[in-house]
Motif scaffolding. Structure first.
Motif, PDB file in Angstrom:
ATOM      1  N   ARG A 147      29.458  48.136  45.755  1.00  0.00           N
ATOM      2  CA  ARG A 147      29.562  46.349  45.579  1.00  0.00           C
ATOM      3  C   ARG A 147      30.381  46.520  44.497  1.00  0.00           C
ATOM      4  NH1 ARG A 147      24.164  48.270  43.536  1.00  0.00           N
ATOM      5  NH2 ARG A 147      23.167  47.473  41.481  1.00  0.00           N
ATOM      6  N   LYS A 148      30.420  45.361  44.767  1.00  0.00           N
ATOM      7  CA  LYS A 148      31.704  44.501  44.029  1.00  0.00           C
ATOM      8  C   LYS A 148      30.818  43.728  42.672  1.00  0.00           C
ATOM      9  CE  LYS A 148      35.805  46.441  45.436  1.00  0.00           C
ATOM     10  NZ  LYS A 148      35.078  47.632  45.485  1.00  0.00           N
ATOM     11  N   VAL A 149      31.438  43.191  41.397  1.00  0.00           N
ATOM     12  CA  VAL A 149      31.098  42.185  41.391  1.00  0.00           C
ATOM     13  C   VAL A 149      32.083  41.079  40.483  1.00  0.00           C
ATOM     14  CG1 VAL A 149      29.583  41.970  38.608  1.00  0.00           C
ATOM     15  CG2 VAL A 149      29.283  43.379  40.117  1.00  0.00           C
ATOM     16  N   PHE A 150      31.304  39.895  41.271  1.00  0.00           N
ATOM     17  CA  PHE A 150      32.985  38.691  40.360  1.00  0.00           C
ATOM     18  C   PHE A 150      32.186  37.543  39.576  1.00  0.00           C
ATOM     19  CE2 PHE A 150      35.777  39.267  44.140  1.00  0.00           C
ATOM     20  CZ  PHE A 150      35.406  39.506  44.543  1.00  0.00           C
ATOM     21  N   ALA A 151      32.665  37.296  38.155  1.00  0.00           N
ATOM     22  CA  ALA A 151      32.682  36.161  38.024  1.00  0.00           C
ATOM     23  C   ALA A 151      33.555  34.908  37.723  1.00  0.00           C
ATOM     24  CB  ALA A 151      31.663  36.633  36.535  1.00  0.00           C
ATOM     25  N   LEU A 152      32.656  33.572  37.755  1.00  0.00           N
ATOM     26  CA  LEU A 152      33.871  33.120  37.718  1.00  0.00           C
ATOM     27  C   LEU A 152      33.598  31.697  36.804  1.00  0.00           C
ATOM     28  CD1 LEU A 152      36.300  30.857  38.864  1.00  0.00           C
ATOM     29  CD2 LEU A 152      34.236  29.919  40.753  1.00  0.00           C
ATOM     30  N   MET A 153      34.728  31.840  35.609  1.00  0.00           N
ATOM     31  CA  MET A 153      34.327  31.567  34.691  1.00  0.00           C
ATOM     32  C   MET A 153      35.579  30.177  34.225  1.00  0.00           C
ATOM     33  SD  MET A 153      34.526  33.916  31.435  1.00  0.00           S
ATOM     34  CE  MET A 153      33.505  32.818  29.821  1.00  0.00           C
ATOM     35  N   GLY A 154      35.464  28.288  33.994  1.00  0.00           N
ATOM     36  CA  GLY A 154      36.084  28.349  33.441  1.00  0.00           C
ATOM     37  C   GLY A 154      36.728  28.754  32.596  1.00  0.00           C
ATOM     38  N   LEU A 180      37.108  38.958  37.282  1.00  0.00           N
ATOM     39  CA  LEU A 180      36.909  37.727  36.707  1.00  0.00           C
ATOM     40  C   LEU A 180      38.269  37.097  36.730  1.00  0.00           C
ATOM     41  CD1 LEU A 180      35.841  35.864  34.255  1.00  0.00           C
ATOM     42  CD2 LEU A 180      37.058  36.712  33.124  1.00  0.00           C
ATOM     43  N   ILE A 181      37.322  35.609  37.381  1.00  0.00           N
ATOM     44  CA  ILE A 181      38.864  34.553  37.854  1.00  0.00           C
ATOM     45  C   ILE A 181      37.999  33.217  37.111  1.00  0.00           C
ATOM     46  CG2 ILE A 181      38.710  33.313  39.664  1.00  0.00           C
ATOM     47  CD1 ILE A 181      36.826  34.817  41.235  1.00  0.00           C
ATOM     48  N   ILE A 182      39.599  33.180  36.412  1.00  0.00           N
ATOM     49  CA  ILE A 182      39.701  31.438  35.735  1.00  0.00           C
ATOM     50  C   ILE A 182      39.731  31.154  36.102  1.00  0.00           C
ATOM     51  CG2 ILE A 182      40.064  31.009  33.095  1.00  0.00           C
ATOM     52  CD1 ILE A 182      40.328  33.697  32.489  1.00  0.00           C
ATOM     53  N   ASP A 183      38.825  29.642  36.231  1.00  0.00           N
ATOM     54  CA  ASP A 183      39.022  27.916  36.753  1.00  0.00           C
ATOM     55  C   ASP A 183      40.218  27.989  35.611  1.00  0.00           C
ATOM     56  OD1 ASP A 183      37.491  24.943  37.668  1.00  0.00           O
ATOM     57  OD2 ASP A 183      39.558  26.069  38.159  1.00  0.00           O
ATOM     58  N   PRO A 237      39.270  46.193  35.074  1.00  0.00           N
ATOM     59  CA  PRO A 237      38.495  45.187  34.971  1.00  0.00           C
ATOM     60  C   PRO A 237      39.793  43.990  36.150  1.00  0.00           C
ATOM     61  CG  PRO A 237      38.551  45.492  32.716  1.00  0.00           C
ATOM     62  CD  PRO A 237      38.761  46.715  33.243  1.00  0.00           C
ATOM     63  N   ARG A 238      39.416  42.784  36.098  1.00  0.00           N
ATOM     64  CA  ARG A 238      40.737  42.650  37.072  1.00  0.00           C
ATOM     65  C   ARG A 238      40.560  40.813  36.970  1.00  0.00           C
ATOM     66  NH1 ARG A 238      41.441  42.542  43.691  1.00  0.00           N
ATOM     67  NH2 ARG A 238      43.301  41.842  43.796  1.00  0.00           N
ATOM     68  N   CYS A 239      41.426  40.335  36.345  1.00  0.00           N
ATOM     69  CA  CYS A 239      41.356  39.324  35.374  1.00  0.00           C
ATOM     70  C   CYS A 239      42.415  38.185  36.648  1.00  0.00           C
ATOM     71  CB  CYS A 239      41.747  38.638  33.917  1.00  0.00           C
ATOM     72  SG  CYS A 239      41.823  37.530  33.918  1.00  0.00           S
ATOM     73  N   VAL A 240      41.577  37.304  37.031  1.00  0.00           N
ATOM     74  CA  VAL A 240      42.209  35.997  37.911  1.00  0.00           C
ATOM     75  C   VAL A 240      42.787  35.577  37.696  1.00  0.00           C
ATOM     76  CG1 VAL A 240      42.529  35.071  40.310  1.00  0.00           C
ATOM     77  CG2 VAL A 240      41.716  37.756  40.768  1.00  0.00           C
ATOM     78  N   ILE A 241      43.709  34.537  37.265  1.00  0.00           N
ATOM     79  CA  ILE A 241      44.365  33.294  36.414  1.00  0.00           C
ATOM     80  C   ILE A 241      44.020  32.511  37.907  1.00  0.00           C
ATOM     81  CG2 ILE A 241      44.967  31.775  34.535  1.00  0.00           C
ATOM     82  CD1 ILE A 241      45.265  34.949  32.958  1.00  0.00           C
ATOM     83  N   ALA A 242      43.055  31.804  38.189  1.00  0.00           N
ATOM     84  CA  ALA A 242      43.270  30.970  39.312  1.00  0.00           C
ATOM     85  C   ALA A 242      44.060  29.321  39.165  1.00  0.00           C
ATOM     86  CB  ALA A 242      42.289  30.785  39.846  1.00  0.00           C
ATOM     87  N   GLU A 243      44.820  29.570  39.195  1.00  0.00           N
ATOM     88  CA  GLU A 243      45.645  28.118  38.548  1.00  0.00           C
ATOM     89  C   GLU A 243      45.549  26.889  39.256  1.00  0.00           C
ATOM     90  OE1 GLU A 243      49.913  29.419  38.698  1.00  0.00           O
ATOM     91  OE2 GLU A 243      50.083  28.942  36.351  1.00  0.00           O
ATOM     92  N   THR A 244      44.533  26.250  38.365  1.00  0.00           N
ATOM     93  CA  THR A 244      43.765  24.980  39.113  1.00  0.00           C
ATOM     94  C   THR A 244      44.318  23.755  39.254  1.00  0.00           C
ATOM     95  OG1 THR A 244      42.254  24.985  37.992  1.00  0.00           O
ATOM     96  CG2 THR A 244      41.909  26.298  39.975  1.00  0.00           C
ATOM     97  N   VAL A 245      43.477  22.391  39.830  1.00  0.00           N
ATOM     98  CA  VAL A 245      44.491  20.745  39.106  1.00  0.00           C
ATOM     99  C   VAL A 245      42.158  20.746  39.286  1.00  0.00           C
ATOM    100  CG1 VAL A 245      44.342  18.630  39.874  1.00  0.00           C
ATOM    101  CG2 VAL A 245      46.022  20.748  40.109  1.00  0.00           C
TER     102      VAL A 245
END
Lengths: 281, 312
Positions: A147-154, A180-183, A237-245
């Motif tokens: 199983r995979k674990v995801f976290a979404l942080m600001g 980890l996904i960073i908004d 561990p994977r850090c995905v920096i999601a460039e958002t508005v």
């Protein structure tokens, strides 16, 4: 619980964009009608949640506590209306319940809690989600579960010290089952992140802490899908920096820290609905 | 009653080790204090199940919450002062509010770390944790109760705080341990002394001093204060009247305050709170500091005597 949504190519780009639109419209409605909420943050995560909930996360609304489910921790818990909308799309919440947002005795608060089916943690105070996700990932490894674990942080949220405590431990334990996904919308409540407590160089920081770092356009559903479907080959561990508005989708909210928790007037609400429906993206 | 003296914390951790032999859901999460918490054997035998997060208490409790959400029975082990102060928000949100099966084990509580001064004393932990809903609080007073606390925590689902002392002490009593009920160690008719944790040893001895000068004290020991045994407090109020509370904790917010809450709202009687005064304490060794704040038998007895004269 063997359904592999990743293979369901019928949930295509149009479906994913449609889901993101639904998330925006429903979040806007919940916050406008209740008079409370964090619209800027709801808008910036719409595509991320759309892709995760429709194509990536292995979850079963009929069996929400299935031990081997994937875990998604919304650490930036004030993107609550967006998550509730996504949970409805996934089948965890009936549509009628969305209008109970912040009503007396409702399960749906302005920040999420595990009273809501499909929500894993009570993350209202910032900085709590990543440590919890690390604990989940360690348990998964110990159980030899895939199983995979995801976290979404600001992005502002990563100013919390617990972020770095958890980051160090994640790489110590080689948690390659953790994403980890960073908004990264570059705004926090009072101002721009770089004028408050500088996060850059963000890539260097996470790399130095032993994570594999990737960037993605956080509003491009196909780029997000492609990234999440592509496993990394390292043991990090994977850090995905999601460039958002922040406030994406509504002209007067975009890139505005003032819309962190402001509520639209009647005319602003109508304009926002039209823009989202008309795809002001 | 056993005459063998045994270390409270060691007895506690031994039960967890034994449980770990047959239950692979038992985990420990700690903050670079494995040896202090008597968990070296657990670490050696089950290395995958002891997560040492290093010096990071907030992460420690968050990780424990995540592990518990994956069905583990998690014992968080740390010095009580750092666990309860540094990670209080994590305790509130990630453990209590989320209702996770996490057992918060505060080692070296109270005045144990007296030589290090105020930063290392946990004399406020009961106050903080008592006010958060959904946390059971166990305060064992000897090694039997410490071992029983570990067993209770293994069997009872949900958040529990166990306040431990790293002391080798005689048994307080020999009947079965119950955390929901106070234990009457001695009956009396002039005053009731209610105490908790290791402070009961001094309270029990104080009763002997008091008896010699004709004051008959009922000694009630409360090993669990949340939920607490309200019945015994009210019975003491009605049967006898004046109540003295003894605890190795601030006079604000702990057992003394709890007893005042109960009596003031339901059956008002005079209450004397004997604990840590509301000030930062001086440096010294633990036993000296206990004497200095009056948590020894003779000081308790003399303060009770003076107080009873004053209120009669």
């Amino acid at each position: 619980m063997n359904r592999n949504y990743a293979l369901e190519t019928s949930i295509d780009e149009e479906s994913l964009k449609g889901a993101a639109k639904f998330i925006r419209l429903e979040s806007l409605k919940m916050i406008y009608e209740s008079g409370i909420g964090h619209l800027g943050s709801e808008m910036s995560v719409a595509e991320i949640l759309s892709v995760l909930y429709l194509r990536i996360l292995r979850l079963d609304p009929e069996n929400p506590d299935h031990e081997d489910r994937d875990r998604f921790i919304l650490s930036k818990a004030h993107s609550s209306a967006a998550l509730y909308s996504a949970l409805h799309l996934k089948g965890f919440l009936k549509y009628e319940e969305l209008s109970s947002y912040i009503q007396p005795f409702s399960r749906l608060g302005a920040v999420v809690s595990n009273r809501v089916p499909g929500v894993e943690a009570c993350t209202g105070a910032l900085g709590h989600g990543l440590p919890i996700a690390v604990g989940e990932a360690i348990a998964a490894k110990q159980l030899n579960s895939n199983r995979k674990v995801f976290a979404l942080m600001g992005d502002g949220e990563t100013q919390e010290g617990t972020t770095w405590e958890a980051a160090m431990l994640a790489s110590t334990y080689n948690l390659d089952n953790l994403t980890l996904i960073i908004d990264r919308n570059k705004l926090q409540k009072g101002s721009h992140t770089e004028k408050t407590n500088q996060l850059e160089p963000l890539n260097d920081k996470w790399t130095a802490f032993g994570w594999g770092v990737e960037y993605v356009d956080g509003h491009d559903v196909m780029a997000l899908l492609d990234l999440f479907l592509t496993p990394t080959k390292n043991k990090k561990p994977r850090c995905v920096i999601a460039e958002t508005v922040k406030g994406k989708g509504v002209s007067y909210m975009e890139d505005s820290w003032q819309w962190h928790n402001q509520v639209p007037t009647d005319s602003e609400y109508l304009q926002a609905v039209e823009e989202i429906k008309g795809d002001f993206l | 009653m056993s005459n063998a003296l045994q270390n409270c914390s060691k007895s506690f951790s031994e039960v967890i080790y034994q449980a770990g032999l047959t239950d692979d859901k038992v985990f420990i999460v700690t903050n670079d204090s494995v040896a202090t918490n008597f968990s070296l054997e657990f670490q050696k035998s089950f290395p995958d199940r002891l997560i040492d997060v290093g010096i990071a208490e907030q992460n420690m409790v968050g990780v424990a919450s995540g592990l518990a959400n994956s069905g583990r029975t998690v014992f968080v082990q740390s010095a009580a002062c750092f666990l309860t102060a540094r990670a209080l928000e994590q305790i509130k949100a990630d453990v209590a509010y989320a209702n996770r099966n996490v057992k918060l084990c505060g080692f070296n509580s109270g005045l144990s770390y007296a030589p290090l001064g105020a930063t290392h004393l946990s004399i406020d932990d009961i106050a903080w944790l008592r006010v958060i809903p959904n946390i059971r609080i166990l305060i064992p007073g000897d090694h039997r109760e410490s071992a029983a606390a570990a067993q209770y925590a293994l069997e009872k689902y949900g958040p529990i705080y166990i306040r431990l002392a790293n002391l080798t002490l005689p048994d307080l009593y020999d009947q079965e341990v119950s955390f929901e009920n106070a234990v009457m160690l001695r009956d009396g008719g002039d005053v009731t002394v209610i105490s908790t944790g290791i402070a009961t040893h001094a309270a029990k001895e104080a009763a002997i001093h008091l008896a010699k000068i004709g004051i008959s004290a009922r000694i009630l020991h409360m090993p669990g204060i949340s939920p607490h045994d309200e019945h015994c407090i009210l019975k003491a109020s009605k049967d006898i009247g004046p109540i003295v509370v003894v605890e190795e904790h601030s006079i604000h917010g702990g057992l003394g305050t709890l007893v005042c809450d109960v009596t003031a709202t339901k059956y008002p009687v005079p209450v004397l709170k004997l604990g840590i005064p509301h000030q930062f304490l001086p440096i010294g060794k633990s036993d000296w500091l206990r004497d200095h704040v009056g948590l020894n038998a003779s000081s308790i007895a003399s303060r009770v005597t003076d107080w009873l004269k004053g209120i009669s």
